[in-house]
Motif scaffolding. Structure first.
Motif, PDB file in Angstrom:
ATOM      1  N   ARG A 133       0.824  -1.216   0.000  1.00  0.00           N
ATOM      2  CA  ARG A 133       0.000   0.000   0.000  1.00  0.00           C
ATOM      3  C   ARG A 133       0.857   1.266   0.000  1.00  0.00           C
ATOM      4  NH1 ARG A 133      -2.984   3.353   3.547  1.00  0.00           N
ATOM      5  NH2 ARG A 133      -5.127   3.627   2.831  1.00  0.00           N
ATOM      6  N   HIS A 145      -2.803   0.608  17.141  1.00  0.00           N
ATOM      7  CA  HIS A 145      -3.529   1.753  16.584  1.00  0.00           C
ATOM      8  C   HIS A 145      -2.713   2.408  15.471  1.00  0.00           C
ATOM      9  CE1 HIS A 145      -6.154   5.146  16.270  1.00  0.00           C
ATOM     10  NE2 HIS A 145      -5.312   6.001  16.829  1.00  0.00           N
ATOM     11  N   ARG A 170      -2.890   0.231  12.436  1.00  0.00           N
ATOM     12  CA  ARG A 170      -4.221   0.327  11.814  1.00  0.00           C
ATOM     13  C   ARG A 170      -4.359   1.608  10.999  1.00  0.00           C
ATOM     14  NH1 ARG A 170      -8.900   2.745  12.477  1.00  0.00           N
ATOM     15  NH2 ARG A 170      -8.155   3.889  14.298  1.00  0.00           N
ATOM     16  N   LEU A 171      -3.855   2.714  11.521  1.00  0.00           N
ATOM     17  CA  LEU A 171      -3.925   3.977  10.800  1.00  0.00           C
ATOM     18  C   LEU A 171      -3.162   3.907   9.481  1.00  0.00           C
ATOM     19  CD1 LEU A 171      -3.485   6.612  13.655  1.00  0.00           C
ATOM     20  CD2 LEU A 171      -5.544   6.201  12.291  1.00  0.00           C
ATOM     21  N   HIS A 172      -2.001   3.267   9.505  1.00  0.00           N
ATOM     22  CA  HIS A 172      -1.211   3.166   8.282  1.00  0.00           C
ATOM     23  C   HIS A 172      -1.828   2.212   7.262  1.00  0.00           C
ATOM     24  CE1 HIS A 172       1.782   5.300  10.641  1.00  0.00           C
ATOM     25  NE2 HIS A 172       2.515   5.439   9.552  1.00  0.00           N
ATOM     26  N   MET A 173      -2.730   1.372   7.724  1.00  0.00           N
ATOM     27  CA  MET A 173      -3.435   0.482   6.808  1.00  0.00           C
ATOM     28  C   MET A 173      -4.729   1.102   6.281  1.00  0.00           C
ATOM     29  SD  MET A 173      -1.845  -2.338   6.175  1.00  0.00           S
ATOM     30  CE  MET A 173      -3.126  -3.474   5.644  1.00  0.00           C
ATOM     31  N   SER A 174      -5.173   2.198   6.897  1.00  0.00           N
ATOM     32  CA  SER A 174      -6.480   2.754   6.524  1.00  0.00           C
ATOM     33  C   SER A 174      -6.419   4.198   6.035  1.00  0.00           C
ATOM     34  CB  SER A 174      -7.447   2.679   7.716  1.00  0.00           C
ATOM     35  OG  SER A 174      -6.952   3.426   8.817  1.00  0.00           O
ATOM     36  N   GLN A 175      -5.325   4.916   6.343  1.00  0.00           N
ATOM     37  CA  GLN A 175      -5.228   6.331   6.004  1.00  0.00           C
ATOM     38  C   GLN A 175      -4.154   6.553   4.934  1.00  0.00           C
ATOM     39  OE1 GLN A 175      -7.365   8.628   7.762  1.00  0.00           O
ATOM     40  NE2 GLN A 175      -8.200   6.684   8.467  1.00  0.00           N
ATOM     41  N   TYR A 176      -4.278   7.659   4.231  1.00  0.00           N
ATOM     42  CA  TYR A 176      -3.255   8.051   3.266  1.00  0.00           C
ATOM     43  C   TYR A 176      -2.310   9.058   3.910  1.00  0.00           C
ATOM     44  CZ  TYR A 176      -5.976   5.578  -0.220  1.00  0.00           C
ATOM     45  OH  TYR A 176      -6.645   4.594  -0.904  1.00  0.00           O
ATOM     46  N   GLU A 180      -3.619  12.478   5.031  1.00  0.00           N
ATOM     47  CA  GLU A 180      -4.477  12.413   6.221  1.00  0.00           C
ATOM     48  C   GLU A 180      -3.651  12.200   7.480  1.00  0.00           C
ATOM     49  OE1 GLU A 180      -6.613   9.155   4.559  1.00  0.00           O
ATOM     50  OE2 GLU A 180      -8.465  10.328   4.330  1.00  0.00           O
TER      51      GLU A 180
END
Length: 446
Positions: A36, A428, A431-437, A440
């Motif tokens: 990603r 956490h 998770r942020l690095h897997m869901s945010q660009y 963001e």
């Protein structure tokens, strides 16, 4: 030979199985993230440089001071005929993160010296996995998770990831050069020099903090043996003997400070110090700061407030404490043992040296890049790892079945609870690095 190898593998079979499990779990966790992130963060620039390394290797090496990531990615693409540079980079980064977990596991096993029982192996594996995602306790400031904290894992920067496994090994090996019952063999000079060089060409951030740290350690040990110094001045040839003597009986005739088991001067100087200065000199030829380097307290943090987040230079004491809560609790609650624990004190000293870089030094070329701040990232990770290994040593009797006192249970519970909070923050962060660009993250979360 084969019988010896077979016996060694059989003796270490549980460790080998855990290493394989750690590698597979980390590949499963981080391969999707690395896929990603190849089009975000610092990967865009570094992958372009990896492409340049393929197109014109000589020109690339002449202008790139820390090139290990780029050469690794370029070589992977050439060897595997990968469809694009990003795919090669994904596998290189995933392999580095898996290697990081394995080296953490190796460090815990070496430092704790616990028997290879199933419970010890499983616990060490779980701790290694946790330490591979651990972060400061930053969720109490939900809109400021990065700037001002000491982040142990920086997923957006490939060069610090590829450097970390080398740093963990060097951190351990270099400490074997001090206060040992038996001296480290001089055959270690070449492997240590190679590790040092590779760490520097991966990213110099660890070595430029660790060598001064070991310099302070050496100076402290010399002050402790002040009586030896006058002996050396009266008989300077003992300095030469410290480098050349190999016979154990003659070694005992040397002043204590010059004995290889006290400070292994030959391996320290030729395996670590001289290679560091040689590679850094080479890197000054291939790169110089166009803006200059200076001491400008908190300037980088202030610059981050202008570019990214108004809170970057706020609550710095709080962020320091939240970045080191578990190690602080370990040290304070076990002060009697901690103050005499060599590796733990070296880790804290490394954090101190790195904090000086972080808070005071500035590269004016691109101030917001915070190039002197990278040292604190690996320093705090080493502090987490060393504190965990220290806990395994302190509570080794508990792991082998001995009951704890009430106060012992309280101390252990506090330390475990704080460790878990650090790990929750790490989950956490993952998770942020897997869901945010990246945009963001920088402007909302970091």
């Amino acid at each position: 030979m084969w019988e010896t190898l077979r016996a060694t593998l059989d003796y270490n079979r549980r460790d080998i199985v855990m290493i394989i499990i750690l590698a597979l779990v980390n590949v499963a966790l981080f391969l999707p993230m690395m896929e990603r992130w190849q089009v975000m963060g610092d990967y865009v620039v570094h992958n372009q440089l990896a492409g340049d390394a393929i197109e014109n290797t000589v020109s690339f090496l002449r202008n790139t001071p820390h090139f290990l990531y780029h050469i690794a990615v370029a070589s992977t693409q050439q060897l595997t005929s990968s469809p694009d540079i990003n795919t090669s980079a994904t596998w290189v980064m995933t392999a580095c993160i898996a290697t990081m977990a394995i080296t953490i596991y190796w460090y815990l096993r070496r430092q704790s010296a616990l028997p290879a029982t199933l419970s010890v192996i499983v616990l060490s594996g779980i701790l290694a996995l946790c330490l591979n995602i651990i972060m400061p306790i930053n969720f109490f400031t939900p809109e400021n998770l990065y700037f001002g904290y000491f982040a142990a894992h920086v997923y957006h920067n490939p060069t610090i990831i590829i450097m970390t496994p080398f740093a963990i090994v060097i951190f351990y090996v270099a400490q074997q050069l001090f206060l040992n019952d038996t001296p480290v063999s001089r055959w270690m000079i070449l492997p240590l020099a190679l590790l040092t060089a590779l760490s520097l060409v991966a990213k110099p951030s660890f070595i430029i903090a660790y060598v001064p740290t070991l310099g302070l350690v050496t100076a402290w040990l010399m002050l402790r043996r002040w009586s030896d110094i006058s002996t050396i001045f009266r008989n300077p040839k003992t300095i030469w003997q410290a480098f050349t003597v190999t016979d154990a009986e003659r070694t005992n005739d040397l002043p204590v400070m010059l004995r290889p088991s006290y400070i292994n001067w030959s391996v320290l100087i030729f395996g670590l110090v001289l290679p560091t200065f040689a590679v850094l000199y080479y890197q000054t030829i291939t790169w110089t700061s166009s803006g200059g380097i200076g001491i400008d307290p908190l300037r980088v943090l202030y610059e981050w407030t202008l570019h990214y987040d108004d809170n970057a230079d706020q609550q710095l004491i709080y962020k320091f404490i939240m970045s080191t809560t578990f190690p602080l609790a370990v040290y304070v609650l076990h002060f009697k043992f901690a103050r005499k624990h060599f590796s733990l004190n070296v880790a804290w000293l490394l954090l101190g040296v790195s904090a000086i870089y972080y808070y005071l030094f500035v590269d004016y070329t691109v101030i917001a890049a915070g190039d002197f701040g990278w040292s604190i990232q690996i320093a705090v990770l080493m502090l987490y790892i060393t504190s965990t290994a220290f806990m395994l040593q302190v509570y080794r009797q508990t792991l082998t079945g001995e009951a704890l006192s009430r106060w012992g249970r309280v101390k252990l519970t506090i330390c475990i609870a704080l460790f878990v909070l650090h790990v929750v923050a790490g989950i956490h962060w993952y998770r942020l690095h897997m869901s945010q660009y990246i945009e963001e993250l920088i402007y909302i979360w970091w």
